[in-house]
Design an enzyme around this catalytic site. Structure first.
Site, PDB file in Angstrom:
ATOM      1  N   SER A  31     -36.326 -34.692  97.430  1.00  0.00           N
ATOM      2  CA  SER A  31     -36.934 -33.799  98.414  1.00  0.00           C
ATOM      3  C   SER A  31     -36.169 -33.848  99.741  1.00  0.00           C
ATOM      4  O   SER A  31     -34.997 -33.521  99.784  1.00  0.00           O
ATOM      5  CB  SER A  31     -38.413 -34.165  98.590  1.00  0.00           C
ATOM      6  OG  SER A  31     -39.105 -33.187  99.312  1.00  0.00           O
ATOM      7  N   ASP A  87     -36.026 -27.200 102.353  1.00  0.00           N
ATOM      8  CA  ASP A  87     -35.495 -28.526 102.070  1.00  0.00           C
ATOM      9  C   ASP A  87     -34.721 -28.474 100.751  1.00  0.00           C
ATOM     10  O   ASP A  87     -34.649 -27.413 100.114  1.00  0.00           O
ATOM     11  CB  ASP A  87     -36.621 -29.565 102.073  1.00  0.00           C
ATOM     12  CG  ASP A  87     -37.620 -29.387 100.942  1.00  0.00           C
ATOM     13  OD1 ASP A  87     -37.670 -28.283 100.366  1.00  0.00           O
ATOM     14  OD2 ASP A  87     -38.358 -30.338 100.632  1.00  0.00           O
ATOM     15  N   ASP A  92     -35.192 -29.257  97.662  1.00  0.00           N
ATOM     16  CA  ASP A  92     -35.814 -28.801  96.412  1.00  0.00           C
ATOM     17  C   ASP A  92     -36.701 -27.584  96.620  1.00  0.00           C
ATOM     18  O   ASP A  92     -37.390 -27.138  95.712  1.00  0.00           O
ATOM     19  CB  ASP A  92     -36.585 -29.929  95.725  1.00  0.00           C
ATOM     20  CG  ASP A  92     -37.784 -30.413  96.515  1.00  0.00           C
ATOM     21  OD1 ASP A  92     -37.733 -30.378  97.756  1.00  0.00           O
ATOM     22  OD2 ASP A  92     -38.781 -30.835  95.901  1.00  0.00           O
ATOM     23  N   ASP A 121     -39.482 -26.750  98.228  1.00  0.00           N
ATOM     24  CA  ASP A 121     -40.946 -26.676  98.239  1.00  0.00           C
ATOM     25  C   ASP A 121     -41.487 -26.713  99.663  1.00  0.00           C
ATOM     26  O   ASP A 121     -42.673 -26.470  99.883  1.00  0.00           O
ATOM     27  CB  ASP A 121     -41.582 -27.771  97.375  1.00  0.00           C
ATOM     28  CG  ASP A 121     -41.263 -29.182  97.830  1.00  0.00           C
ATOM     29  OD1 ASP A 121     -40.456 -29.348  98.771  1.00  0.00           O
ATOM     30  OD2 ASP A 121     -41.815 -30.140  97.247  1.00  0.00           O
TER      31      ASP A 121
END
Length: 467
Positions: free
Chosen positions: A110, A254, A256, A258
């Site tokens: 993340s 970010d 990833d 999300d």
């Protein structure tokens, strides 16, 4: 070097000795434990097993190594692997559901820096494991209570890169995504995709919506150009680009994808906390209902929800805690103040693509500037501080002392479902141990940044005095 095992998965730095970092031996053990848990829970739940696990990853430099170990281990456990390649966290979540897989593993740390990686674990609904499920995986890993398949029952490996396209189709088909209005608005945006999978999927989404764009850090090579957490202190590049003029909006994700943050047309932060607030205001203006965010999120969501006649609820920090509460209260929108938007009509997971499409729909329908939209919401300021932990720090004892110290004060409401949150009439402060880093997070909110930071620093000093 660091290895963190928690209910949300296994996360650590790359390199070093086994047991101390995220290395092949620990990846094998934890993946084996997860596969064992999935097999047992599938059988116990009476669900027809597909014997398939989806694997997706962000663009981190260590991603290939981790993926190879994960996929080989799953095959060794007798599972077929559906490798969807470079994909966002929400794309992988949707892929589990679309393929009717038994579960999924997302290889991403993340917002952590480039030398970190992690395994995020999903159930058959494409949602994160519950606390009890996560603890069961940890227990299986600790006991090494797993058995590998014999040669005739080894799993097979398949690649499928179609899920980015399918994810975008899901977003475009959402009832409140007004693609026609967005196309007519002729938006021109700047995007910082921080050298990861956002640089692959977001151009496709923006093309479909007729949005012109300039990408910063768009090459998905995992060599992050700056600290990947989408906070103002890390976003000088895109803020400076917006300040030059000629753009309607800045979009930041970010690694990833999300989490989602916006930059105003004047180069100023829209406010990470206000991503969810603005999207919720748009959704609630069309669909009356309740909202949920975590304890560390701004009060502005509560204010906006009440304005639209709904009820606001708070959950412990962590996506699975928020989604559990959303299902319980029938929330039409929810998420986390770190820029995570969860829209159940799509799926129960934070999804920056959904957030972008709904935000642009709102902006197009209102016909206003981003800065004007921001001024339409209640103004609060959140200070985000941290206390680094040592091996000897007894966090639970510290938080209990904080609770006892302030709980008796008049006008203070104490919530202890996740650390300790102290709610005052015009401000709040929340202390909790991080699930992803060896720190205590200290978030505080007030009418000014100075007041919010002073409140956070006051509680930090209380903690320091206890050590």
């Amino acid at each position: 070097m660091t290895l963190i095992k928690s209910i949300s998965g296994i996360r650590g730095t790359i390199g070093g000795r086994a047991g101390d970092t995220l290395n092949p031996l620990d990846i094998v053990k934890f993946t084996s434990a997860y596969a064992t848990f999935i097999r047992r829970s599938t059988a116990a739940g009476g669900r027809q097993a597909t014997n398939t696990i989806v694997v997706g990853r962000d663009a981190r430099i260590s991603g290939d190594m981790v993926r190879n170990v994960v996929c080989g281990t799953l095959m060794g456990m007798g599972y077929n692997v559906l490798d969807i390649g470079l994909a966002t966290t929400p794309t992988t979540e949707l892929a589990v559901r679309m393929s009717q897989a038994d579960g999924g593993i997302i290889i991403t740390a993340s917002h952590n820096p480039r030398h970190w990686n992690a395994l995020k674990l999903l159930n058959s609904e494409g949602e994160f494991l519950t606390k009890d499920n996560g603890n069961e995986v940890l227990a299986i890993a600790e006991k090494e209570d797993f058995e590998y398949a014999d040669v005739d029952r080894l799993g097979h490996y398949t690649e499928d890169d179609s899920f980015n396209r399918r994810h975008i189709e899901v977003v475009l088909n959402l009832r409140l995504v007004d693609a026609e209005a967005i196309r007519k608005a002729h938006f021109n945006v700047v995007v910082d995709s921080i050298n990861s999978v956002g640089g692959i999927i977001l151009p496709q989404l923006l093309d479909e919506l007729g949005v012109s764009y300039t990408f910063l850090n768009g090459k998905a090579d995992g060599d992050f150009a700056h600290n990947p957490e989408p906070l103002e202190k890390n976003l000088g590049g895109i803020m400076g680009e917006l300040a030059k003029g000629g753009y309607d909006l800045g979009i930041v994700v970010d690694p990833d994808v999300d989490r989602l943050a916006f930059i105003q047309e004047d180069g100023r932060m829209f406010g990470e906390e206000y991503t969810l607030v603005s999207v919720a205001d748009y959704v609630l203006s069309h669909d009356a209902g309740n909202t949920v965010s975590n304890l560390s999120s701004t009060r502005a969501l509560r204010d906006v929800t009440l304005k639209h006649g709904g009820s606001y609820y708070a959950a412990a920090v962590g996506e699975v805690n928020v989604t559990t509460k959303m299902k319980e209260v029938g929330a039409v929108i929810g998420g986390e103040g770190n820029g995570g938007v969860i829209y159940p009509e799509s799926h129960y997971g934070r999804d920056a693509l959904v957030g972008i499409a709904l935000f642009l729909s709102s902006l197009a329908q209102k016909g206003c500037k981003v800065s004007e939209l921001r001024r339409s919401f209640p103004t609060y300021f959140i200070a985000k501080n941290r206390i680094d932990l040592t091996a000897s720090t007894d966090v639970d004892a510290i938080l209990l002392k904080v609770k006892d110290m302030f709980g008796a004060e008049p006008g203070v409401t104490v919530t202890d479902i996740d650390g300790v949150k102290l709610d005052f009439a015009d401000k709040w402060v929340h202390l909790r141990k991080s699930n992803t880093e060896p720190i205590i997070r200290v978030y505080s909110e007030a009418a000014t940044m100075e007041e919010a930071d002073a409140l956070g620093k006051k509680l930090m000093q209380v903690v320091y005095d206890m050590q």
